[in-house]
Design a protein around this motif. Structure first.
Motif, mmCIF file in Angstrom:
data_model
loop_
_atom_site.group_PDB
_atom_site.id
_atom_site.type_symbol
_atom_site.label_atom_id
_atom_site.label_comp_id
_atom_site.label_asym_id
_atom_site.label_seq_id
_atom_site.Cartn_x
_atom_site.Cartn_y
_atom_site.Cartn_z
ATOM 1 N N ALA A 72 1.121 -1.486 -0.022
ATOM 2 C CA ALA A 72 0.306 0.021 -0.177
ATOM 3 C C ALA A 72 0.748 1.458 0.022
ATOM 4 O O ALA A 72 0.610 2.267 -0.735
ATOM 5 C CB ALA A 72 -0.500 0.472 1.481
ATOM 6 N N ILE A 73 2.129 1.179 0.743
ATOM 7 C CA ILE A 73 2.846 2.590 0.737
ATOM 8 C C ILE A 73 3.573 2.479 -0.896
ATOM 9 O O ILE A 73 3.515 3.665 -0.834
ATOM 10 C CB ILE A 73 4.207 1.952 1.862
ATOM 11 N N LEU A 74 4.145 1.968 -0.913
ATOM 12 C CA LEU A 74 4.276 2.033 -2.753
ATOM 13 C C LEU A 74 3.444 1.929 -3.483
ATOM 14 O O LEU A 74 4.250 2.949 -4.427
ATOM 15 C CB LEU A 74 5.789 0.092 -2.716
ATOM 16 N N LEU A 75 2.323 1.638 -3.308
ATOM 17 C CA LEU A 75 1.339 1.787 -4.483
ATOM 18 C C LEU A 75 1.110 3.172 -4.523
ATOM 19 O O LEU A 75 1.224 3.851 -5.438
ATOM 20 C CB LEU A 75 0.326 0.731 -4.299
ATOM 21 N N ALA A 76 1.121 3.694 -2.989
ATOM 22 C CA ALA A 76 0.737 4.908 -3.073
ATOM 23 C C ALA A 76 1.998 6.601 -3.367
ATOM 24 O O ALA A 76 1.301 7.081 -4.402
ATOM 25 C CB ALA A 76 0.327 5.521 -1.444
ATOM 26 N N LYS A 77 2.524 6.011 -3.095
ATOM 27 C CA LYS A 77 3.879 6.376 -3.911
ATOM 28 C C LYS A 77 4.316 6.692 -5.027
ATOM 29 O O LYS A 77 4.130 7.678 -5.953
ATOM 30 C CB LYS A 77 5.811 6.006 -3.121
ATOM 31 N N VAL A 78 4.054 5.706 -6.173
ATOM 32 C CA VAL A 78 3.953 5.442 -7.363
ATOM 33 C C VAL A 78 2.870 6.273 -7.980
ATOM 34 O O VAL A 78 3.355 6.755 -9.049
ATOM 35 C CB VAL A 78 3.578 4.088 -7.835
ATOM 36 N N GLN A 79 1.752 6.484 -7.227
ATOM 37 C CA GLN A 79 0.459 6.507 -7.778
ATOM 38 C C GLN A 79 0.690 9.138 -7.108
ATOM 39 O O GLN A 79 0.890 9.317 -8.053
ATOM 40 C CB GLN A 79 -0.939 6.697 -6.430
ATOM 41 N N ASP A 80 1.605 8.560 -5.989
ATOM 42 C CA ASP A 80 2.040 10.241 -6.288
ATOM 43 C C ASP A 80 3.035 10.663 -7.198
ATOM 44 O O ASP A 80 2.628 11.661 -8.131
ATOM 45 C CB ASP A 80 3.117 10.662 -4.814
ATOM 46 N N GLU A 81 3.541 10.083 -7.722
ATOM 47 C CA GLU A 81 4.602 10.162 -8.890
ATOM 48 C C GLU A 81 4.232 10.796 -9.937
ATOM 49 O O GLU A 81 4.261 11.287 -10.852
ATOM 50 C CB GLU A 81 5.872 9.039 -9.276
ATOM 51 N N ALA A 82 3.003 10.099 -10.525
ATOM 52 C CA ALA A 82 1.986 10.184 -11.694
ATOM 53 C C ALA A 82 1.008 11.951 -11.824
ATOM 54 O O ALA A 82 1.127 12.702 -12.191
ATOM 55 C CB ALA A 82 1.232 8.949 -11.596
ATOM 56 N N GLY A 83 1.020 11.783 -10.238
ATOM 57 C CA GLY A 83 0.349 13.295 -9.944
ATOM 58 C C GLY A 83 1.256 14.185 -10.499
ATOM 59 O O GLY A 83 0.890 14.936 -10.709
ATOM 60 N N HIS A 84 2.717 14.236 -10.071
ATOM 61 C CA HIS A 84 3.476 14.876 -10.037
ATOM 62 C C HIS A 84 4.105 14.866 -11.650
ATOM 63 O O HIS A 84 4.265 16.173 -11.912
ATOM 64 C CB HIS A 84 5.003 14.277 -9.204
ATOM 65 N N GLY A 85 3.422 14.094 -12.462
ATOM 66 C CA GLY A 85 4.028 13.971 -13.517
ATOM 67 C C GLY A 85 2.927 15.626 -14.549
ATOM 68 O O GLY A 85 3.049 16.115 -15.211
ATOM 69 N N LEU A 86 1.364 15.062 -13.919
ATOM 70 C CA LEU A 86 0.455 15.598 -14.077
ATOM 71 C C LEU A 86 0.288 17.071 -14.093
ATOM 72 O O LEU A 86 -0.118 18.167 -15.075
ATOM 73 C CB LEU A 86 -0.845 14.839 -13.697
ATOM 74 N N TYR A 87 0.983 17.784 -12.729
ATOM 75 C CA TYR A 87 0.461 19.518 -12.566
ATOM 76 C C TYR A 87 1.851 19.692 -13.122
ATOM 77 O O TYR A 87 2.018 20.543 -13.848
ATOM 78 C CB TYR A 87 1.640 18.965 -11.470
ATOM 79 N N LEU A 88 2.903 19.009 -13.936
ATOM 80 C CA LEU A 88 4.101 19.943 -14.087
ATOM 81 C C LEU A 88 4.298 19.877 -16.111
ATOM 82 O O LEU A 88 4.254 20.594 -16.289
ATOM 83 C CB LEU A 88 5.838 18.418 -14.031
ATOM 84 N N TYR A 89 3.286 18.639 -16.247
ATOM 85 C CA TYR A 89 2.373 19.058 -18.143
ATOM 86 C C TYR A 89 1.848 20.116 -17.725
ATOM 87 O O TYR A 89 2.146 20.983 -18.982
ATOM 88 C CB TYR A 89 2.029 17.786 -18.068
ATOM 89 N N SER A 90 1.361 20.462 -16.891
ATOM 90 C CA SER A 90 0.305 21.149 -17.242
ATOM 91 C C SER A 90 0.569 22.480 -16.970
ATOM 92 O O SER A 90 0.059 23.238 -17.546
ATOM 93 C CB SER A 90 -0.976 21.465 -15.656
#
Length: 318
Positions: A72-90
């Motif tokens: 669960a910890i690792l899944l949450a972290k990987v999901q965070d990285e996806a969100g970071h990518g979306l912030y930055l593309y925006s």
């Protein structure tokens, strides 16, 4: 009545320089030099690509994590990285960049991402080491960006840095747990640190003497510190943490320098960094192939979303 003449470029540039000098923010609708815009797009795109590609090394361990809690910890972290990518593309889109074009540039190899993600994760300890060293290096590099001159980028970095700080603590906690375990677990941690230490130092880029863009980026307020300054800050921060953890950093030249009030350390293998950046690292081809395949497999989702949006727009039109 005659409309007032548009400000000359020299006047616009003077206003731009005054805003940057005052450490205020440039916003998307403000005038900016074309070189500033291009530099920001390149940097933000590389940062976004790094977040997306960076999901792969750790995502590979989600199904093999040793407990439901660790999964669960690792899944949450990987999901965070996806969100970071979306912030930055925006953020890049506010500069006129096209997200689909940035993705094409990534999977074609025309744009780069952080060199660190071209190294393999050979053991579960690497999950912790990436959190401690890689995210630690990212924090050193990215916290100053929260005070950068471009508004959308600096504001995105505030949330990203908060989450990266949590990732670093999570990684350090994992390694500390393993260091309290068996001899085999401690050996696994030490091996992981041995493999990731030098690539982590290379994350800050080449030495200042070989970094042609640094001076201009600092003058524009896009960067706040040079590569070597950030690298030194990372070493000084990390050595006490390694001592508390009980691991040895693989650098025979590492020693405290009382005159400088900092640690002396060895020279990274810059030839290796150049090779990795040029596409010849251990996992370059694998990382891009995986990203390309994911992009192709997701084509139907993008097409369906576009069709739905077009249909909704047609239904709402008068």
């Amino acid at each position: 009545m005659t409309a007032p003449a548009a400000p000359a470029e020299a006047e616009l540039n003077a206003r731009f320089e005054a805003v940057v000098a005052a450490q205020e923010r440039i916003e998307p609708r403000d005038w900016m030099p074309e070189g500033y815009r291009r530099t920001l797009i390149r940097q933000i795109a590389q940062h976004a690509h790094s977040e997306i590609i960076g999901m792969q090394p750790e995502g590979n361990w989600i199904s093999r994590a040793p407990s439901l809690r660790r999964k669960a910890i690792l899944l949450a972290k990987v999901q965070d990285e996806a969100g970071h990518g979306l912030y930055l593309y925006s953020a890049a889109e506010t500069l006129g960049a096209d997200r689909a074009d940035l993705t094409r540039r990534l999977i074609s190899g025309a744009q780069k991402y952080s060199s660190i993600f071209n190294y393999p994760t050979l053991s579960y300890a690497d999950v912790g080491t990436i959190g401690w060293l890689v995210d630690g290096a990212a924090i050193c590099n990215q916290v100053p960006l929260c005070r950068g001159s471009y508004g959308p980028y600096s504001r995105a970095m505030i949330r990203i840095c908060k989450e990266e700080s949590f990732h670093q603590r999570q990684g350090y906690e994992l390694l500390m747990t393993m260091m309290r375990g068996t001899d085999a677990q401690r050996a696994m941690v030490q091996d992981s640190v041995n493999r990731f230490w030098w690539p982590s130092l290379m994350m800050f880029g080449p030495p200042d003497t070989d970094s042609p863009n640094t001076a201009q980026s600092m003058a524009w307020g896009i960067k706040r510190h040079t590569n070597d300054e950030l690298r030194q800050r990372f070493v000084d921060m990390t050595v006490p943490q390694a001592e508390a953890l009980g691991v040895t950093l693989p650098d025979p030249d590492l020693a405290w320098n009382p005159e400088r009030g900092s640690y002396d350390f060895g020279e990274p293998d810059w030839a290796e960094l150049r090779a990795v950046i040029s596409g010849n690292g251990p996992c370059n081809a694998q990382r891009l192939a995986h990203r390309r395949r994911a992009h192709e497999d997701g084509a139907w989702v993008r097409e369906a979303a576009a069709a739905f949006a077009a249909r909704a727009a047609g239904e709402e039109a008068p």
